[in-house]
Scaffold this motif. Structure first.
Motif, PDB file in Angstrom:
ATOM      1  N   ASP A 242      62.209  41.174 -55.322  1.00  0.00           N
ATOM      2  CA  ASP A 242      61.410  42.108 -56.113  1.00  0.00           C
ATOM      3  C   ASP A 242      61.113  41.467 -57.455  1.00  0.00           C
ATOM      4  O   ASP A 242      61.986  40.816 -58.052  1.00  0.00           O
ATOM      5  CB  ASP A 242      62.159  43.432 -56.307  1.00  0.00           C
ATOM      6  CG  ASP A 242      61.463  44.579 -55.591  1.00  0.00           C
ATOM      7  OD1 ASP A 242      60.510  44.317 -54.849  1.00  0.00           O
ATOM      8  OD2 ASP A 242      61.883  45.738 -55.787  1.00  0.00           O
TER       9      ASP A 242
ATOM     10  N   MET B 295      67.101  47.496 -55.081  1.00  0.00           N
ATOM     11  CA  MET B 295      67.288  46.324 -54.227  1.00  0.00           C
ATOM     12  C   MET B 295      68.479  46.517 -53.294  1.00  0.00           C
ATOM     13  O   MET B 295      68.445  46.075 -52.141  1.00  0.00           O
ATOM     14  CB  MET B 295      67.474  45.071 -55.088  1.00  0.00           C
ATOM     15  CG  MET B 295      67.698  43.796 -54.269  1.00  0.00           C
ATOM     16  SD  MET B 295      66.396  43.469 -53.028  1.00  0.00           S
ATOM     17  CE  MET B 295      65.060  42.896 -54.088  1.00  0.00           C
TER      18      MET B 295
ATOM     19  N   LYS C   8      59.936  41.703 -61.477  1.00  0.00           N
ATOM     20  CA  LYS C   8      59.945  42.597 -62.624  1.00  0.00           C
ATOM     21  C   LYS C   8      59.477  41.834 -63.869  1.00  0.00           C
ATOM     22  O   LYS C   8      59.945  40.730 -64.134  1.00  0.00           O
ATOM     23  CB  LYS C   8      61.347  43.168 -62.867  1.00  0.00           C
ATOM     24  CG  LYS C   8      61.907  43.951 -61.676  1.00  0.00           C
ATOM     25  CD  LYS C   8      61.044  45.167 -61.349  1.00  0.00           C
ATOM     26  CE  LYS C   8      61.524  45.865 -60.083  1.00  0.00           C
ATOM     27  NZ  LYS C   8      60.616  46.968 -59.687  1.00  0.00           N
TER      28      LYS C   8
ATOM     29  N   ASP D 222      66.471  48.924 -60.942  1.00  0.00           N
ATOM     30  CA  ASP D 222      65.966  47.782 -60.166  1.00  0.00           C
ATOM     31  C   ASP D 222      67.037  47.265 -59.210  1.00  0.00           C
ATOM     32  O   ASP D 222      66.754  46.974 -58.039  1.00  0.00           O
ATOM     33  CB  ASP D 222      65.541  46.650 -61.106  1.00  0.00           C
ATOM     34  CG  ASP D 222      64.490  47.086 -62.108  1.00  0.00           C
ATOM     35  OD1 ASP D 222      63.658  47.941 -61.746  1.00  0.00           O
ATOM     36  OD2 ASP D 222      64.491  46.571 -63.243  1.00  0.00           O
TER      37      ASP D 222
ATOM     38  N   GLN E 235      54.664  42.830 -49.867  1.00  0.00           N
ATOM     39  CA  GLN E 235      54.535  44.281 -49.881  1.00  0.00           C
ATOM     40  C   GLN E 235      54.964  44.874 -48.532  1.00  0.00           C
ATOM     41  O   GLN E 235      54.254  45.664 -47.907  1.00  0.00           O
ATOM     42  CB  GLN E 235      53.108  44.687 -50.219  1.00  0.00           C
ATOM     43  CG  GLN E 235      52.701  44.396 -51.647  1.00  0.00           C
ATOM     44  CD  GLN E 235      53.560  45.174 -52.644  1.00  0.00           C
ATOM     45  OE1 GLN E 235      53.699  46.388 -52.550  1.00  0.00           O
ATOM     46  NE2 GLN E 235      54.147  44.452 -53.601  1.00  0.00           N
TER      47      GLN E 235
ATOM     48  N   TYR F 181      67.174  48.370 -50.402  1.00  0.00           N
ATOM     49  CA  TYR F 181      66.394  47.519 -49.504  1.00  0.00           C
ATOM     50  C   TYR F 181      67.305  46.668 -48.614  1.00  0.00           C
ATOM     51  O   TYR F 181      67.077  46.534 -47.402  1.00  0.00           O
ATOM     52  CB  TYR F 181      65.499  46.574 -50.321  1.00  0.00           C
ATOM     53  CG  TYR F 181      64.378  47.250 -51.075  1.00  0.00           C
ATOM     54  CD1 TYR F 181      63.937  48.528 -50.749  1.00  0.00           C
ATOM     55  CD2 TYR F 181      63.740  46.586 -52.136  1.00  0.00           C
ATOM     56  CE1 TYR F 181      62.897  49.133 -51.448  1.00  0.00           C
ATOM     57  CE2 TYR F 181      62.704  47.182 -52.840  1.00  0.00           C
ATOM     58  CZ  TYR F 181      62.289  48.450 -52.496  1.00  0.00           C
ATOM     59  OH  TYR F 181      61.268  49.044 -53.200  1.00  0.00           O
TER      60      TYR F 181
ATOM     61  N   GLU G 169      53.025  38.189 -58.069  1.00  0.00           N
ATOM     62  CA  GLU G 169      53.056  38.163 -56.606  1.00  0.00           C
ATOM     63  C   GLU G 169      51.855  37.425 -56.037  1.00  0.00           C
ATOM     64  O   GLU G 169      51.985  36.576 -55.150  1.00  0.00           O
ATOM     65  CB  GLU G 169      53.089  39.599 -56.087  1.00  0.00           C
ATOM     66  CG  GLU G 169      53.103  39.703 -54.569  1.00  0.00           C
ATOM     67  CD  GLU G 169      52.917  41.128 -54.104  1.00  0.00           C
ATOM     68  OE1 GLU G 169      52.200  41.328 -53.107  1.00  0.00           O
ATOM     69  OE2 GLU G 169      53.472  42.045 -54.748  1.00  0.00           O
TER      70      GLU G 169
ATOM     71  N   ILE H  61      58.593  46.331 -50.456  1.00  0.00           N
ATOM     72  CA  ILE H  61      59.337  45.175 -50.972  1.00  0.00           C
ATOM     73  C   ILE H  61      58.325  44.091 -51.309  1.00  0.00           C
ATOM     74  O   ILE H  61      57.488  43.729 -50.470  1.00  0.00           O
ATOM     75  CB  ILE H  61      60.349  44.660 -49.937  1.00  0.00           C
ATOM     76  CG1 ILE H  61      61.249  45.808 -49.458  1.00  0.00           C
ATOM     77  CG2 ILE H  61      61.182  43.525 -50.523  1.00  0.00           C
ATOM     78  CD1 ILE H  61      62.141  45.436 -48.289  1.00  0.00           C
ATOM     79  N   ASP H  62      58.383  43.579 -52.531  1.00  0.00           N
ATOM     80  CA  ASP H  62      57.357  42.636 -52.981  1.00  0.00           C
ATOM     81  C   ASP H  62      57.213  41.440 -52.051  1.00  0.00           C
ATOM     82  O   ASP H  62      56.113  41.135 -51.571  1.00  0.00           O
ATOM     83  CB  ASP H  62      57.675  42.145 -54.404  1.00  0.00           C
ATOM     84  CG  ASP H  62      57.458  43.239 -55.439  1.00  0.00           C
ATOM     85  OD1 ASP H  62      56.708  44.186 -55.156  1.00  0.00           O
ATOM     86  OD2 ASP H  62      58.054  43.148 -56.529  1.00  0.00           O
TER      87      ASP H  62
ATOM     88  N   VAL I  74      66.410  40.082 -57.562  1.00  0.00           N
ATOM     89  CA  VAL I  74      65.497  40.707 -58.504  1.00  0.00           C
ATOM     90  C   VAL I  74      65.094  39.622 -59.494  1.00  0.00           C
ATOM     91  O   VAL I  74      65.915  39.153 -60.281  1.00  0.00           O
ATOM     92  CB  VAL I  74      66.141  41.899 -59.235  1.00  0.00           C
ATOM     93  CG1 VAL I  74      65.171  42.474 -60.250  1.00  0.00           C
ATOM     94  CG2 VAL I  74      66.562  42.967 -58.229  1.00  0.00           C
TER      95      VAL I  74
END
Length: 341
Positions: A252, A266, A254, A262, A224, A269, A200, A236-237, A289
């Protein structure tokens, strides 16, 4: 004295911007003129050599090269005349040439043998304003093949590039999702202390390059992103907005293989954004994802019919793969798609 300096600095900045603007306009005009004359030279040379014996055509090119080089310089060398002829053959209709693209852009585009891919790169390059370096990266990482998997999808993308409108007002979500994404610019080095936050942070530090890798129409919204669901807190990334799709895009990150948790998270979200953040005129949000390894069976059985969802799992590659590795990955994805039919 200080007041005089401030006034002078203001005048200087104003003049500087005007000069740069005019220089940019002149450069664009020069580039467009260069592309046009090189196309015309290529057309004339091709007509002169077409149907002639190979050795006869070669002599014509040599003669023209010597005469034109003596008068106009090295731009008309034998090699360049051959390239101009190739340019005309690759783009036989002068009316379809993009005035925004330079001769350097077109030299790169001529290397692309697949006509659909070449047209895609040309249109996207002009629309997104890619530099030659950015265009070269898109070509060498097979951006077209990673974005569209068949002819009909390619036609949808071309419609979007040209009109930015969709049949039946429904955007072709899947045609905007690449798989895999190539993130070599992050220069990630695996280690025991390596976390999603490192990816990120790398994306934030190289945001312009990541936006280029995502494709056209993306703008950054938040990292974030905090959402509160009845007292439970989630982050949320990465959140983007795509002005072509007219929707939010949630991502997101991973490190390992994607899990059903995961995809389920999502989905939550996306549902939250659909009910609480979607604006009037927006399309439904989509979720990606981004994982180190996919498990298509897990994705399928978690989400069900993919035509009814806007959730996708895509691999990321932390290094620039070889052409063979990319071909192998794309062939694998194509086989998976065929097995679903």
């Amino acid at each position: 004295m200080q007041e005089l300096e401030i006034i002078s600095q203001g005048i200087y900045e104003d003049l500087r911007q005007r000069i740069l603007y005019v220089k940019q306009k002149v450069q664009k005009a020069v580039n467009a003129g260069m592309v046009q004359i090189y196309w015309e030279v290529g057309q004339r040379v091709d007509n002169a050599c077409d149907g002639k014996r190979a050795d006869y055509g070669k002599e014509i090119l040599k003669y023209l090269s010597i005469k034109l080089t003596n008068e106009f310089g090295k731009a008309y060398s034998l090699r360049n005349l051959q390239m101009m002829r190739q340019f005309f053959r690759a783009f036989p209709n002068a009316n379809t040439l993009c005035s925004q693209l330079s001769w350097s852009h077109y030299k790169l585009l001529m290397r692309v043998n697949n006509i659909d891919a070449r047209n895609y790169y040309e249109k996207e390059c002009a629309a997104a304003g890619w530099s030659t370096r950015e265009l070269e990266r898109q070509i060498t990482t097979f951006a077209y093949q990673r974005t569209v998997s068949n002819q009909s999808a390619g036609e949808k993308i071309h419609q979007v590039v040209q009109k930015e409108s969709f049949p039946n007002n429904m955007p072709p979500y899947k045609d905007f999702i690449r798989d895999p994404y190539v993130l070599e610019f992050l220069e990630l080095k695996p280690s025991p202390e390596f976390y999603e936050k490192d990816i990120e942070q790398g994306i934030i530090e190289h945001l312009q390059k990541f936006l280029l890798e995502l494709g056209r129409g993306f703008s950054f919204v938040a990292r974030q992103k905090h959402i509160d669901i009845d007292g439970d807190h989630f982050y949320i990334d990465l959140v983007f907005y795509n002005y072509i799709l007219k929707c939010f895009v949630l991502i997101d990150l991973k490190l390992g293989k994607v899990k059903h948790q995961d995809m389920g998270q999502m989905q939550m979200y996306v549902n939250y954004y659909k009910h609480n953040m979607k604006l009037e005129g927006d399309n439904d949000p989509i979720g990606i994802v981004l994982c180190a390894e996919k498990n298509d069976a897990v994705v399928k059985y978690t989400l069900g019919d993919e035509s009814q969802t806007q959730i996708y799992a895509s691999k990321y590659l932390s290094y620039m793969p070889t052409e063979e590795e990319l071909r192998r990955e794309l062939n694998f994805q194509a086989l998976l798609e065929q097995s679903k039919e």
